[in-house]
Design a protein around this motif. Sequence first.
Motif, PDB file in Angstrom:
ATOM      1  N   VAL A  12      -9.384  22.067  21.603  1.00 22.50           N
ATOM      2  CA  VAL A  12      -7.978  21.844  21.901  1.00 22.50           C
ATOM      3  C   VAL A  12      -7.209  23.133  21.674  1.00 22.50           C
ATOM      4  O   VAL A  12      -7.622  23.960  20.848  1.00 22.50           O
ATOM      5  CB  VAL A  12      -7.413  20.697  21.032  1.00 22.50           C
ATOM      6  N   GLN A  13      -6.136  23.313  22.397  1.00 21.13           N
ATOM      7  CA  GLN A  13      -5.298  24.494  22.195  1.00 21.13           C
ATOM      8  C   GLN A  13      -4.403  24.320  20.971  1.00 21.13           C
ATOM      9  O   GLN A  13      -4.077  23.182  20.585  1.00 21.13           O
ATOM     10  CB  GLN A  13      -4.432  24.746  23.420  1.00 21.13           C
ATOM     11  N   ALA A  14      -4.015  25.412  20.400  1.00 22.39           N
ATOM     12  CA  ALA A  14      -3.089  25.372  19.266  1.00 22.39           C
ATOM     13  C   ALA A  14      -1.838  24.596  19.648  1.00 22.39           C
ATOM     14  O   ALA A  14      -1.305  24.754  20.748  1.00 22.39           O
ATOM     15  CB  ALA A  14      -2.729  26.781  18.833  1.00 22.39           C
ATOM     16  N   GLY A  15      -1.401  23.749  18.718  1.00 26.58           N
ATOM     17  CA  GLY A  15      -0.252  22.895  18.972  1.00 26.58           C
ATOM     18  C   GLY A  15      -0.613  21.527  19.504  1.00 26.58           C
ATOM     19  O   GLY A  15       0.244  20.636  19.556  1.00 26.58           O
ATOM     20  N   GLY A  16      -1.866  21.363  19.899  1.00 27.43           N
ATOM     21  CA  GLY A  16      -2.324  20.100  20.447  1.00 27.43           C
ATOM     22  C   GLY A  16      -2.715  19.100  19.372  1.00 27.43           C
ATOM     23  O   GLY A  16      -2.555  19.339  18.174  1.00 27.43           O
ATOM     24  N   SER A  17      -3.257  17.974  19.822  1.00 24.47           N
ATOM     25  CA  SER A  17      -3.624  16.878  18.922  1.00 24.47           C
ATOM     26  C   SER A  17      -5.033  16.384  19.210  1.00 24.47           C
ATOM     27  O   SER A  17      -5.517  16.481  20.344  1.00 24.47           O
ATOM     28  CB  SER A  17      -2.646  15.706  19.085  1.00 24.47           C
ATOM     29  N   LEU A  18      -5.642  15.860  18.186  1.00 29.54           N
ATOM     30  CA  LEU A  18      -6.923  15.164  18.301  1.00 29.54           C
ATOM     31  C   LEU A  18      -6.898  13.988  17.344  1.00 29.54           C
ATOM     32  O   LEU A  18      -6.231  14.033  16.304  1.00 29.54           O
ATOM     33  CB  LEU A  18      -8.097  16.071  17.947  1.00 29.54           C
ATOM     34  N   ARG A  19      -7.664  12.973  17.691  1.00 30.57           N
ATOM     35  CA  ARG A  19      -7.815  11.819  16.806  1.00 30.57           C
ATOM     36  C   ARG A  19      -9.294  11.607  16.523  1.00 30.57           C
ATOM     37  O   ARG A  19     -10.076  11.337  17.441  1.00 30.57           O
ATOM     38  CB  ARG A  19      -7.215  10.564  17.431  1.00 30.57           C
ATOM     39  N   LEU A  20      -9.651  11.764  15.266  1.00 29.98           N
ATOM     40  CA  LEU A  20     -11.026  11.531  14.839  1.00 29.98           C
ATOM     41  C   LEU A  20     -11.172  10.094  14.368  1.00 29.98           C
ATOM     42  O   LEU A  20     -10.252   9.527  13.781  1.00 29.98           O
ATOM     43  CB  LEU A  20     -11.408  12.479  13.707  1.00 29.98           C
ATOM     44  N   SER A  21     -12.340   9.543  14.626  1.00 30.89           N
ATOM     45  CA  SER A  21     -12.628   8.189  14.178  1.00 30.89           C
ATOM     46  C   SER A  21     -13.965   8.168  13.444  1.00 30.89           C
ATOM     47  O   SER A  21     -14.890   8.896  13.807  1.00 30.89           O
ATOM     48  CB  SER A  21     -12.664   7.235  15.360  1.00 30.89           C
ATOM     49  N   CYS A  22     -14.033   7.344  12.425  1.00 30.83           N
ATOM     50  CA  CYS A  22     -15.258   7.173  11.651  1.00 30.83           C
ATOM     51  C   CYS A  22     -15.603   5.690  11.650  1.00 30.83           C
ATOM     52  O   CYS A  22     -14.817   4.875  11.150  1.00 30.83           O
ATOM     53  CB  CYS A  22     -15.049   7.680  10.231  1.00 30.83           C
ATOM     54  N   THR A  23     -16.742   5.358  12.210  1.00 25.87           N
ATOM     55  CA  THR A  23     -17.191   3.969  12.252  1.00 25.87           C
ATOM     56  C   THR A  23     -18.262   3.758  11.199  1.00 25.87           C
ATOM     57  O   THR A  23     -19.257   4.490  11.165  1.00 25.87           O
ATOM     58  CB  THR A  23     -17.740   3.618  13.638  1.00 25.87           C
ATOM     59  N   ALA A  24     -18.055   2.751  10.353  1.00 21.20           N
ATOM     60  CA  ALA A  24     -18.983   2.479   9.261  1.00 21.20           C
ATOM     61  C   ALA A  24     -19.838   1.258   9.564  1.00 21.20           C
ATOM     62  O   ALA A  24     -19.386   0.306  10.207  1.00 21.20           O
ATOM     63  CB  ALA A  24     -18.217   2.265   7.970  1.00 21.20           C
ATOM     64  N   SER A  25     -21.063   1.306   9.094  1.00 20.84           N
ATOM     65  CA  SER A  25     -21.942   0.151   9.144  1.00 20.84           C
ATOM     66  C   SER A  25     -22.691   0.077   7.829  1.00 20.84           C
ATOM     67  O   SER A  25     -22.927   1.089   7.174  1.00 20.84           O
ATOM     68  CB  SER A  25     -22.924   0.246  10.318  1.00 20.84           C
ATOM     69  N   GLY A  26     -23.002  -1.136   7.413  1.00 23.72           N
ATOM     70  CA  GLY A  26     -23.701  -1.330   6.153  1.00 23.72           C
ATOM     71  C   GLY A  26     -22.783  -1.367   4.953  1.00 23.72           C
ATOM     72  O   GLY A  26     -23.234  -1.570   3.830  1.00 23.72           O
ATOM     73  N   ARG A  27     -21.504  -1.121   5.192  1.00 26.08           N
ATOM     74  CA  ARG A  27     -20.517  -1.132   4.113  1.00 26.08           C
ATOM     75  C   ARG A  27     -19.138  -1.236   4.751  1.00 26.08           C
ATOM     76  O   ARG A  27     -18.888  -0.603   5.771  1.00 26.08           O
ATOM     77  CB  ARG A  27     -20.604   0.164   3.308  1.00 26.08           C
TER      78      ARG A  27
END
Length: 125
Positions: A12-27
């Motif tokens: 992504v370029q500076a000033g932009g946005s990202l959304r990270l996601s973490c999917t859990a299993s077993g807990r």
Amino acid sequence: QVQLVESGGGLVQAGGSLRLSCTASGRTVSSSAMGWFRQAPGKERAFVAGISRSGERLYYTDSVQGRFTISRDNAKNTVALQMNTLKPEDTAVYYCASSRVGSEWPPRLSEFTYWGRGTQVTVSS
């Protein structure tokens, strides 16, 4: 077996946005504190953001305060990191982690017992 899988990284370029996601299993993500860490080349892994087991307490490292937001979706068993106004110095591999039950707040690095494999975030200037 507990597994954490990150997604959402990219370029992504500076000033932009990202959304990270973490999917859990077993807990379930509500069973303990959850956190996002990052590690840039040649640097130590650093705690970026965390959410307590209750969801009532949040932690952000100073450099991301006001730009990043951590959240949790108990129904989907996921933890997200919304990253806005990204800077080149945010470039790193981002890891999701789950702490041991009963850890102090905010948890120390050693109290995070489960880790994802990471997702690369690259911010161009």
